[in-house]
Scaffold this motif. Structure first.
Motif, PDB file in Angstrom:
ATOM      1  N   LYS A 152      -2.290   6.236   8.860  1.00  0.00           N
ATOM      2  CA  LYS A 152      -3.388   7.424   8.655  1.00  0.00           C
ATOM      3  C   LYS A 152      -4.699   7.293   9.216  1.00  0.00           C
ATOM      4  N   ARG A 176      -9.201   9.313   9.988  1.00  0.00           N
ATOM      5  CA  ARG A 176      -7.992   9.608   9.507  1.00  0.00           C
ATOM      6  C   ARG A 176      -7.306  10.664  10.582  1.00  0.00           C
ATOM      7  N   VAL A 220      -1.711  12.098   7.321  1.00  0.00           N
ATOM      8  CA  VAL A 220      -2.289  12.282   5.687  1.00  0.00           C
ATOM      9  C   VAL A 220      -1.313  13.448   5.176  1.00  0.00           C
TER      10      VAL A 220
END
Length: 441
Positions: A31, A36, A41
């Protein structure tokens, strides 16, 4: 014949070590450690895979006891902590003998903050950490510039709420970083999206740690951009306070690189905290009625957001010298992993592990485990109190409106997922009215 005692530093088999790397390390790397990745995610939230890491470490604790387990890796000693006592010891004994400057962390953070305090040692680390503590006023719950920061927040939130009713992550993040840039460098930096964009590109390279070559030209341009802002920072800004105290050794530009990185995580945690607050009418009422100095309940909500979904899920340390460990010895250069979700979501030890429980921070229960949303000990995040200040003031400003989940939006505060996809989250806002329902129609 006397029974041989179990070793304190138990070395896992190769198969067990590979399982830990895949189940514990795999989701963290996939992730993105520095930035991110939205698709990953989203996948982790839908599958619940991150809960497997906690379950695996629980099994290892039941099998081998509370002592650290050592992974069987080629050319690297790596310990994984399973005991709160060991976590407290390592955090308390930072940076000697347990340095923040681990090999993995250095390779990652050096992409954008080559002289950051977290990846420094000796006199350099002392000078750089001191600069952070002084400029951020790390020991003060209420920063001396708090009134000015609140003015900035009120102005930016008023502008945000004058726009569309939908409050997406993208719109929230843009407003959050306008606030951050104005607090750091003054109004001249308010619209400078290039600063954050450069940092995102450098952090994206940092996701690959050792495997991605340094973008040295881009990094030099970013740090030069920061230096120019520090040179021109007006009084009453964090940048001016930093520049006033900076020395050649303290490398102020690299410290700002870490601040901007950390403020991104703080924005994520704040947006999630807002969703948690408006998911329950009783919590919403308490949050709106939080008028005590420093907004203690709103601060507790932010801390709880980071407990549930740590923005720094892996705390890394490295032994600077051989360290005695209850009759065993941890070799010099051993990497140490504190898997924060294991501490925060351990449902074998924490009755509130998967529910939203801000009162544990108000009653002092969080210190007993320990819960470490901002790390702990001498290596604790120096911006902790500043983040709590800005986030609580921002939430207070937003909650003057009716902030709510959209139609069909659902978040069960008593059974929260291991991963929260904030990228897909959109809240709604409208003027408060006693007739308005908790969920916007």
């Amino acid at each position: 014949m006397a029974k041989r005692s179990q070793p304190v530093l138990h070395r896992l088999s190769l198969a067990e070590s590979m399982t830990v790397l895949v189940i514990v390390g795999g989701p963290l790397i996939a992730k993105g450690i520095m930035v991110r990745r939205p698709l990953v995610v989203r996948l982790l939230q839908s599958t619940g895979l991150e809960g497997g890491a906690v379950a695996l470490l629980q099994r290892l604790r039941r099998r081998y006891g509370p002592g650290p387990v050592m992974l069987r890796l080629p050319g690297r000693e790596q310990a994984v902590l399973l005991s709160p006592d060991d976590v407290r010891r390592v955090l308390a004994e930072t940076p000697e003998p347990f340095e923040t400057d681990s090999d993995e962390k250095h390779a990652t953070l050096a992409h954008f903050e080559p002289e950051g305090s977290l990846i420094s040692r000796g006199r350099d680390r002392v000078a750089r950490r001191a600069l952070n503590d002084q400029a951020l006023e790390s020991g003060c719950p209420i920063h001396s510039m708090a009134p000015h920061f609140r003015e900035i927040i009120d102005q930016e939130i008023a502008a945000l709420l004058s726009g569309p009713d939908d409050l997406s992550w993208g719109r929230f993040k843009d407003s959050w970083f306008r606030i951050v840039r104005r607090c750091l460098f003054g109004d001249a930096a308010a619209d400078d999206r290039d600063l954050v964009a450069m940092l995102i590109r450098l952090r994206s390279a940092g996701n690959w740690s050792f495997l991605h070559p340094k973008r040295r030209v881009l990094r030099a341009r970013f740090l030069s951009h920061v230096a120019a802002y520090l040179h021109a920072a007006p009084p009453g800004t964090l940048g001016a306070g930093l520049a006033r105290r900076a020395t050649t050794r303290s490398a102020a530009e690299s410290q700002v690189g870490q601040w901007l990185f950390a403020f991104d995580a703080a924005g994520i945690a704040t947006f999630r905290a807002l969703a948690l607050i408006v998911a329950d009418a009783g919590i919403t009422a308490r949050a709106r009625n939080d008028t005590a100095p420093g907004y203690p309940f709103l601060r507790a909500c932010l801390l709880e957001s980071v407990r549930l979904w740590p923005t720094t899920p892996a705390i890394l340390r490295q032994s600077a010298r051989p360290a005695a460990w209850n009759g065993s010895t941890m070799a010099e250069g051993t990497g140490i992993l504190i898997h924060v979700p294991f501490l925060h979501r351990d449902d074998e030890r924490l009755p509130f592990s998967h529910r939203f429980a801000p009162d544990v921070w108000l009653r002092g229960e969080a210190d007993a485990w320990p819960l470490i949303p901002f790390s702990g000990g001498p290596g604790e995040c120096p911006a902790k109190n500043l983040v709590l200040l800005l986030a609580s003031n921002l939430m207070a400003a937003l909650l003057t409106r009716n902030i709510c989940l959209p139609p069909g939006g659902k978040l069960d505060i008593n059974d929260l997922p291991e991963t929260f996809d904030h990228f897909s989250l959109t809240l709604r806002h409208q003027a408060q009215s006693p007739l308005v329902a908790q969920r916007c129609s």
